[in-house]
Scaffold this active site. Structure first.
Site, PDB file in Angstrom:
ATOM      1  N   GLU A  58       0.838  -1.206   0.000  1.00 30.21           N
ATOM      2  CA  GLU A  58       0.000   0.000   0.000  1.00 30.21           C
ATOM      3  C   GLU A  58       0.875   1.259   0.000  1.00 30.21           C
ATOM      4  O   GLU A  58       0.586   2.231  -0.708  1.00 30.21           O
ATOM      5  CB  GLU A  58      -0.903  -0.019   1.228  1.00 30.21           C
ATOM      6  CG  GLU A  58      -1.767   1.217   1.389  1.00 30.21           C
ATOM      7  CD  GLU A  58      -2.266   1.367   2.808  1.00 30.21           C
ATOM      8  OE1 GLU A  58      -2.565   2.509   3.200  1.00 30.21           O
ATOM      9  OE2 GLU A  58      -2.337   0.357   3.523  1.00 30.21           O
ATOM     10  N   ASP A  62       0.716   3.961  -2.980  1.00 31.24           N
ATOM     11  CA  ASP A  62       0.383   5.363  -2.722  1.00 31.24           C
ATOM     12  C   ASP A  62       1.354   6.294  -3.436  1.00 31.24           C
ATOM     13  O   ASP A  62       0.956   7.285  -4.062  1.00 31.24           O
ATOM     14  CB  ASP A  62       0.408   5.614  -1.214  1.00 31.24           C
ATOM     15  CG  ASP A  62       0.150   7.068  -0.863  1.00 31.24           C
ATOM     16  OD1 ASP A  62      -0.988   7.539  -1.047  1.00 31.24           O
ATOM     17  OD2 ASP A  62       1.089   7.742  -0.414  1.00 31.24           O
ATOM     18  N   ASP A 131      -7.264   1.346   0.606  1.00 31.19           N
ATOM     19  CA  ASP A 131      -5.960   0.753   0.920  1.00 31.19           C
ATOM     20  C   ASP A 131      -5.667  -0.435  -0.003  1.00 31.19           C
ATOM     21  O   ASP A 131      -4.550  -0.594  -0.500  1.00 31.19           O
ATOM     22  CB  ASP A 131      -5.930   0.268   2.374  1.00 31.19           C
ATOM     23  CG  ASP A 131      -5.932   1.414   3.378  1.00 31.19           C
ATOM     24  OD1 ASP A 131      -5.716   2.568   2.964  1.00 31.19           O
ATOM     25  OD2 ASP A 131      -6.171   1.139   4.569  1.00 31.19           O
ATOM     26  N   GLU A 134      -4.629   0.674  -3.476  1.00 29.63           N
ATOM     27  CA  GLU A 134      -3.231   1.104  -3.512  1.00 29.63           C
ATOM     28  C   GLU A 134      -2.287  -0.090  -3.412  1.00 29.63           C
ATOM     29  O   GLU A 134      -1.226  -0.108  -4.063  1.00 29.63           O
ATOM     30  CB  GLU A 134      -2.961   2.093  -2.378  1.00 29.63           C
ATOM     31  CG  GLU A 134      -3.616   3.436  -2.583  1.00 29.63           C
ATOM     32  CD  GLU A 134      -3.321   4.413  -1.465  1.00 29.63           C
ATOM     33  OE1 GLU A 134      -3.356   5.629  -1.722  1.00 29.63           O
ATOM     34  OE2 GLU A 134      -3.050   3.972  -0.323  1.00 29.63           O
TER      35      GLU A 134
END
Length: 251
Positions: A58, A62, A131, A134
């Protein structure tokens, strides 16, 4: 999913996201929440659990997402200011936008949660869906490189990118809206304070308060800026509700 093997599920997920993994273990990790990982290792094996769940992916996703969105916004709107581009980017990488994209792919049905998170409706929680989106992006980047990751973002968020508009983004800039509202009422600039920080270093959560003359509101986010924006949003809702209340006649 009932009636299908784990391999079948991963194959179906690959079909939905439009990417076939060379190493499916990366995809398997991307759909694994920490609650599942900790239930499937013996006590004292925290290091092993960390290698099973998706938080590190994640973190990578991101960063990749931010670069892909920033690059495409700059190329599509080269004459906009940094502030305008930042506001547009903020909307495109928000939890709301990513959760909506995750829902469009039906990611929730593939996620692996522990019993507690399952009982509390983890598959429907916006933050966990964002989440997971990502984490899957991070897994695609690790497995196939930046080009594959960029293709995935543009395929899933292309419509959101195409309709990104600086005026709409400005309208959602709650901090600016709050400051302008208070200025119109001849009140001082609101003050923001971080009141709580939680989570591991790569997965921080921030709680922020915004204080103004006669009022206070709180907000949360994965960055201080996002938490401030959330606090400003709550402050605006509070001020607007107060403004709509009827005035009482004096007794």
């Amino acid at each position: 999913m009932a009636g299908r093997s784990a391999a079948d599920d991963l194959q179906e997920l690959e079909r939905r996201i439009g990417y076939s993994f060379k190493d499916r273990s990366a995809l398997e990790r991307a759909i694994t929440h920490r609650s599942w990982a900790h239930e499937h290792v013996r006590p004292g094996e925290a290091e092993k659990a960390r290698n099973l769940h998706n938080e590190a992916l994640e973190f990578i996703g991101d960063s990749v997402l931010g670069l892909v969105i920033a690059d495409n916004l700059f190329r599509a709107h080269p004459d906009l200011t940094e502030g305008e581009l930042s506001r547009m980017k903020h909307r495109l990488v928000s939890t709301t936008t990513l959760a909506r994209a995750a829902i469009s792919l039906n990611l929730g049905e593939f996620l692996r949660f522990g019993r507690g998170e399952e009982k509390t409706g983890g598959r429907r929680k916006q933050a966990l869906l964002a989440d997971a989106f990502e984490a899957i992006l991070g897994a695609i980047y690790i497995d196939g490189g930046f080009s594959a990751a960029s293709d995935f973002v543009l395929r899933v968020l292309g419509a959101e990118l195409a309709k990104a508009d600086p005026e709409k983004a400005a309208a959602a800039d709650y901090k600016t809206m709050l400051q302008e509202l208070l200025q119109a009422r001849q009140q001082p600039t609101p003050q923001y304070n971080v009141i709580e920080t939680s989570g591991p270093p790569h997965r921080r959560r921030f709680r922020v308060e915004v204080v103004w003359n006669g009022g206070r509101a709180e907000g949360e986010g994965r960055s201080i800026k996002a938490a401030e924006m959330d606090a400003a949003r709550h402050a605006l809702a509070l001020l607007n509700a107060q403004q709509r209340q009827p005035m009482h006649e004096p007794v």
